[in-house]
Scaffold this active site. Structure first.
Site, short mmCIF file in Angstrom:
data_model
loop_
_atom_site.label_atom_id
_atom_site.label_comp_id
_atom_site.label_asym_id
_atom_site.label_seq_id
_atom_site.Cartn_x
_atom_site.Cartn_y
_atom_site.Cartn_z
N ARG A 263 -14.30 -36.30 -3.92
CA ARG A 263 -14.12 -35.21 -2.96
C ARG A 263 -13.81 -33.90 -3.67
O ARG A 263 -13.44 -33.88 -4.85
CB ARG A 263 -12.96 -35.54 -2.00
CG ARG A 263 -11.64 -35.81 -2.71
CD ARG A 263 -10.52 -36.08 -1.72
NE ARG A 263 -9.27 -36.40 -2.40
CZ ARG A 263 -8.06 -36.21 -1.86
NH1 ARG A 263 -7.94 -35.72 -0.65
NH2 ARG A 263 -6.97 -36.54 -2.53
N LYS B 235 -10.47 -35.65 -14.77
CA LYS B 235 -11.37 -36.31 -13.83
C LYS B 235 -12.78 -36.40 -14.43
O LYS B 235 -13.28 -35.44 -15.02
CB LYS B 235 -11.42 -35.55 -12.51
CG LYS B 235 -10.09 -35.52 -11.76
CD LYS B 235 -9.72 -36.88 -11.21
CE LYS B 235 -8.50 -36.82 -10.31
NZ LYS B 235 -8.16 -38.13 -9.72
N ASP C 18 -9.72 -40.31 -15.37
CA ASP C 18 -9.76 -40.97 -14.07
C ASP C 18 -11.19 -40.90 -13.54
O ASP C 18 -11.69 -39.82 -13.21
CB ASP C 18 -8.80 -40.29 -13.11
CG ASP C 18 -8.71 -41.00 -11.77
OD1 ASP C 18 -9.37 -42.03 -11.60
OD2 ASP C 18 -7.97 -40.51 -10.89
N GLU D 32 -8.33 -44.62 -15.75
CA GLU D 32 -7.89 -45.01 -14.42
C GLU D 32 -9.08 -45.38 -13.54
O GLU D 32 -10.06 -44.63 -13.47
CB GLU D 32 -7.11 -43.85 -13.80
CG GLU D 32 -6.49 -44.14 -12.45
CD GLU D 32 -5.58 -43.01 -11.99
OE1 GLU D 32 -5.28 -42.98 -10.78
OE2 GLU D 32 -5.19 -42.17 -12.82
N ASP E 99 -5.90 -48.31 -9.83
CA ASP E 99 -5.39 -47.38 -8.83
C ASP E 99 -5.86 -47.80 -7.43
O ASP E 99 -5.16 -48.49 -6.70
CB ASP E 99 -5.83 -45.95 -9.15
CG ASP E 99 -5.31 -44.93 -8.14
OD1 ASP E 99 -4.46 -45.28 -7.31
OD2 ASP E 99 -5.76 -43.77 -8.19
N LYS F 54 1.07 -45.45 -5.60
CA LYS F 54 1.06 -44.25 -4.77
C LYS F 54 1.61 -44.61 -3.40
O LYS F 54 1.17 -45.59 -2.79
CB LYS F 54 -0.35 -43.67 -4.64
CG LYS F 54 -0.91 -43.13 -5.95
CD LYS F 54 -2.31 -42.59 -5.78
CE LYS F 54 -2.85 -42.04 -7.10
NZ LYS F 54 -4.27 -41.64 -6.99
N ASP G 108 1.58 -34.13 -9.91
CA ASP G 108 1.30 -32.72 -10.09
C ASP G 108 0.91 -32.00 -8.81
O ASP G 108 0.59 -30.80 -8.85
CB ASP G 108 0.21 -32.52 -11.15
CG ASP G 108 -1.12 -33.18 -10.76
OD1 ASP G 108 -1.12 -34.00 -9.83
OD2 ASP G 108 -2.14 -32.87 -11.40
#
Length: 363
Positions: free
Chosen positions: A24, A162, A190, A218, A243, A267, A322
């Protein structure tokens, strides 16, 4: 202390720069705020972001979960009945982890305020400060190099980079980031589920051969592909962090029992809040596996709750909180202090939040 009213509202917080991943692109934080009001005047605060591509939650599903299920479960209940309250919250609706997480953290906030103790001390009180990484969004290599230089100049020593948009470019992206960062900065990557298992192993081996010194990778493969995750973990020269494969304590046990990852990312929005996150930390600790405490793209209310958990449990050895420093402004009064990479937990009762500016309440 009884819960007498539940109010929902919206906040809108612009980001410093667009947040881009393999899943996204986001320009602002648009989250639902939850306030649990009590007969003593104390208010518990929670937050839920709409993260449809990850958890399936939207603004509508969060609001609907409260109005149709969570409100009737919590209203009139005594905050001191913590275990039963949280058990009933988890049972009142299937799924809707973001909504449950917002209610969960608001309950813990009230429980801490009831006993005049900060939540991190209730949960273990291991430390008062954390050091977070900062996210480098996926872009062309040159832009990622510029973002890397900016992060290093701001004092960050750990970067979460990313990758996964056009995997053929990922090695070039990492080469540019490493060159810009220098040799002393830690780089995590990630992929957000973007690679196939064999492709992931090939790319990770290329990165290792180029001495890019990647600390961890990740979620390299699809969340449901546990065998694929295990395949990568067994063959990767770089440690693998699960994750999106871990939404619940049961998911964590599956990963741990199959040795499908080297670490687990917790998370609150995936697992439904602090209550379930604690179960994941206990399972990981028993199996000798370290955890990261992470966040979605969230404002400070919910990230602050994750800070309390991170400061409570030693098994949490990596920090990716973050969200607030990616925002242009902070509408939250009180809570943890985010001074770039250094996060200092509040010693005020509960989660330490005393108010939120610019809420637009929902009828």
């Amino acid at each position: 202390m009884k819960i007498t009213a539940i109010k929902l509202g919206r906040i809108s917080v612009p980001l410093r720069v667009p947040f881009k991943t393999a899943l996204r692109t986001v320009d602002s934080v648009e989250d639902i705020i939850v306030e649990l009001h009590t007969d003593t005047g104390a208010i518990g605060y929670g937050e839920a972001p709409p993260t449809g591509v990850i958890t399936g939650e939207t603004h509508g599903s969060i609001i609907g979960a409260f109005k149709d299920h969570i409100n009737k479960t919590l209203l009139g209940r005594d905050v001191d009945d913590l275990e039963n309250l949280l058990q009933d919250l988890n049972k009142c609706i299937v799924g809707n982890h973001n909504a449950k997480a917002a209610a969960d953290m608001a309950i813990y906030d009230l429980y801490g305020k009831l006993y005049n103790v900060p939540v991190y001390k209730l949960l273990g009180g291991s430390r008062k400060t954390l050091e977070t990484d900062i996210t480098i969004s996926v872009n062309d290599p040159q832009e990622m190099a510029r973002d890397t230089l900016n992060a290093v100049q701001r004092g960050y020593t750990v970067l979460k980079t990313k990758v996964g948009v056009n995997p053929a470019l990922d090695v070039e992206r990492l080469k540019a980031v490493r060159q810009a960062a220098g040799k002393d900065i830690k780089i995590r990557i990630d992929a957000n589920q973007a690679w196939r298992p064999k492709e992931a192993v090939k790319l990770l081996n290329q990165m290792e051969a180029l001495s890019l010194d990647i600390e961890l990778v990740e979620q390299p493969v699809a969340a449901h592909d546990i065998s694929g995750l295990k395949y990568v973990t067994e063959r990767s020269p770089i440690p693998v962090l699960a994750d999106e494969s871990v939404f619940s304590p049961q998911d964590a046990m599956t990963i741990l029992q199959h040795q499908a990852a080297d670490m687990i990312n917790i998370k609150l929005m995936k697992c439904g809040g602090i209550y379930n996150a604690l179960k994941i930390t206990t399972a990981a600790e028993l199996m000798g596996v370290e955890c990261m405490i992470g966040c979605m793209l969230e404002a400070k209310v919910s990230v602050n709750a994750a800070v309390h958990l991170g400061c409570a449990r030693q098994v949490i050895s990596a920090v990716d909180l973050d969200g607030p420093v990616l925002c242009k402004e902070d509408p939250v009064v009180g809570g943890a202090v985010f001074d770039e990479k250094k996060i200092t937990v509040s010693d005020a009762p509960g989660l330490g939040i005393s108010g939120i500016k610019n809420i637009v309440y929902i009828d």
